[in-house]
Design an enzyme around this catalytic site. Structure first.
Site, PDB file in Angstrom:
ATOM      1  N   ASP A   1       0.840  -1.203   0.000  1.00 29.77           N
ATOM      2  CA  ASP A   1       0.000   0.000   0.000  1.00 29.77           C
ATOM      3  C   ASP A   1       0.872   1.249   0.000  1.00 29.77           C
ATOM      4  O   ASP A   1       2.101   1.158   0.134  1.00 29.77           O
ATOM      5  CB  ASP A   1      -0.979  -0.010   1.184  1.00 29.77           C
ATOM      6  CG  ASP A   1      -0.324  -0.356   2.520  1.00 29.77           C
ATOM      7  OD1 ASP A   1       0.920  -0.371   2.598  1.00 29.77           O
ATOM      8  OD2 ASP A   1      -1.065  -0.607   3.479  1.00 29.77           O
TER       9      ASP A   1
ATOM     10  N   ASN B   1      -8.267  -1.428  13.824  1.00 30.29           N
ATOM     11  CA  ASN B   1      -9.663  -1.542  13.385  1.00 30.29           C
ATOM     12  C   ASN B   1      -9.887  -2.806  12.554  1.00 30.29           C
ATOM     13  O   ASN B   1     -10.936  -2.965  11.938  1.00 30.29           O
ATOM     14  CB  ASN B   1     -10.074  -0.304  12.588  1.00 30.29           C
ATOM     15  CG  ASN B   1      -9.228  -0.130  11.330  1.00 30.29           C
ATOM     16  OD1 ASN B   1      -8.370  -0.969  11.041  1.00 30.29           O
ATOM     17  ND2 ASN B   1      -9.470   0.924  10.587  1.00 30.29           N
TER      18      ASN B   1
ATOM     19  N   HIS C   1      -8.057  -3.680   9.894  1.00 29.76           N
ATOM     20  CA  HIS C   1      -7.677  -3.578   8.474  1.00 29.76           C
ATOM     21  C   HIS C   1      -6.478  -4.467   8.157  1.00 29.76           C
ATOM     22  O   HIS C   1      -5.669  -4.796   9.028  1.00 29.76           O
ATOM     23  CB  HIS C   1      -7.451  -2.121   8.044  1.00 29.76           C
ATOM     24  CG  HIS C   1      -6.187  -1.460   8.528  1.00 29.76           C
ATOM     25  ND1 HIS C   1      -6.020  -0.093   8.519  1.00 29.76           N
ATOM     26  CD2 HIS C   1      -5.027  -1.952   9.035  1.00 29.76           C
ATOM     27  CE1 HIS C   1      -4.822   0.204   8.976  1.00 29.76           C
ATOM     28  NE2 HIS C   1      -4.200  -0.909   9.304  1.00 29.76           N
TER      29      HIS C   1
ATOM     30  N   GLU D   1      -9.821  -1.055   4.794  1.00 31.08           N
ATOM     31  CA  GLU D   1     -10.464  -0.613   6.025  1.00 31.08           C
ATOM     32  C   GLU D   1     -11.795  -1.360   6.200  1.00 31.08           C
ATOM     33  O   GLU D   1     -12.262  -2.015   5.256  1.00 31.08           O
ATOM     34  CB  GLU D   1     -10.709   0.905   5.944  1.00 31.08           C
ATOM     35  CG  GLU D   1      -9.444   1.744   5.689  1.00 31.08           C
ATOM     36  CD  GLU D   1      -8.535   1.885   6.918  1.00 31.08           C
ATOM     37  OE1 GLU D   1      -8.513   0.987   7.785  1.00 31.08           O
ATOM     38  OE2 GLU D   1      -7.830   2.912   6.999  1.00 31.08           O
TER      39      GLU D   1
HETATM   40  P1  PGA Z   1       1.215  -0.981  13.159  1.00 29.52           P
HETATM   41  O1  PGA Z   1      -0.003  -1.246  12.178  1.00 29.52           O
HETATM   42  O2  PGA Z   1       2.442  -1.557  12.532  1.00 29.52           O
HETATM   43  O3  PGA Z   1       1.264   0.495  13.272  1.00 29.52           O
HETATM   44  O4  PGA Z   1       0.841  -1.663  14.438  1.00 29.52           O
HETATM   45  C1  PGA Z   1      -0.236  -2.450  11.563  1.00 29.52           C
HETATM   46  C2  PGA Z   1      -1.186  -2.219  10.417  1.00 29.52           C
HETATM   47  O5  PGA Z   1      -1.897  -1.211  10.439  1.00 29.52           O
HETATM   48  O6  PGA Z   1      -1.210  -3.049   9.508  1.00 29.52           O
END
Ligand code: PGA
Length: 234
Positions: free
Chosen positions: A67, A129, A131, A136
């Site tokens: 991404d 959340n 994702h 999302e």
């Molecule tokens: P983080 O997020 O590495 O900030 O814990 C993981 C993600 O959002 O895939």
């Protein structure tokens, strides 16, 4: 999907780095899907260490980033392209023509992945959340590479890196859920107490778009590592 719960995240980082090295030593040309940020960084650090210590040649590895933020200048410090160059491609001596970055207006990303023979191993984190990449809540099982609006929690979690919420982009581009599930091996990491609540839902909720990471449970070759803090309490 039974998680492997480790006492310290380093155990998971070392195990995954070892698996990647074994693949690279066996086949040389391995296609890896790259996550970014605090979750996978220890795996990349361990790979860099193993490259030197065991003289591993990563030169034929090809990568696809999961991404990217939209609406940032391409040389911005927080782009995932820049981050992976610094933490993965440069230390592992992987040349730029083997590093594929997802970016605005890109049409052929899915085709490029297919032309490379598909992703052999996808490294993945899970957001607070639920994702996966920037899929999302609301993202469907059939979703593919596309532009998306970032969820408020995703923007909040990025605020520190951007020096405040106001400068965090609102939009991003991401591989879809279907794209991710096509990877031959999925290797997923979640660490820390802030992930405990969502991990319970990822493991126990009905599979569906409300918690996109639940779709991972449909994959045939998935390993999920949690540290004790991220593991749901029995
Ligand atoms: P983080 O997020 O590495 O900030 O814990 C993981 C993600 O959002 O895939």
């Amino acid at each position: 999907m039974t998680p492997i719960v480790v006492a310290r995240r380093e155990e998971a980082e070392i195990a995954l780095a070892r698996e990647i090295v074994a693949l690279v030593q066996e086949r040389h040309r391995v296609v890896i899907g790259l996550a970014t940020g605090s979750t996978p960084v220890g795996v990349y650090r361990e790979l860099a260490r193993l490259r030197v210590q065991e003289d591993v040649d990563f030169g034929a590895v090809e990568t696809f980033n999961l991404d990217e933020y939209l609406d940032l200048p391409s040389d911005h410090l927080q782009t995932f392209a820049r981050w992976t160059r610094e933490h993965f491609h440069a230390p592992l001596r992987i040349s730029s023509e083997r590093a594929h970055f997802i970016e605005a207006g890109i049409d052929g990303y899915e085709q490029l992945i297919q032309d490379a023979g598909g992703i052999d191993l996808q490294i993945l984190g899970i957001g607070r959340n639920g994702h996966i990449a920037f899929n999302e809540p609301g993202s469907t099982r059939e979703s593919r590479t596309r532009e998306v609006e970032l969820h408020p929690w995703t923007r909040e979690d990025a605020a520190a890196a951007f020096g405040g919420l106001a400068t965090v982009p609102h939009r991003a581009i991401t591989m879809g859920v279907a794209t991710i599930l096509e990877a031959r091996r999925l290797r997923v990491l979640a660490f820390g107490s802030r992930k405990a609540e969502i991990m319970k839902r990822v493991l126990e909720d009905a599979i569906g778009p409300e918690v996109p990471a639940t779709f991972l449970r449909e994959h045939r070759d998935l390993v999920l590592w949690l540290d004790r803090e991220a593991a749901p309490k029995a």
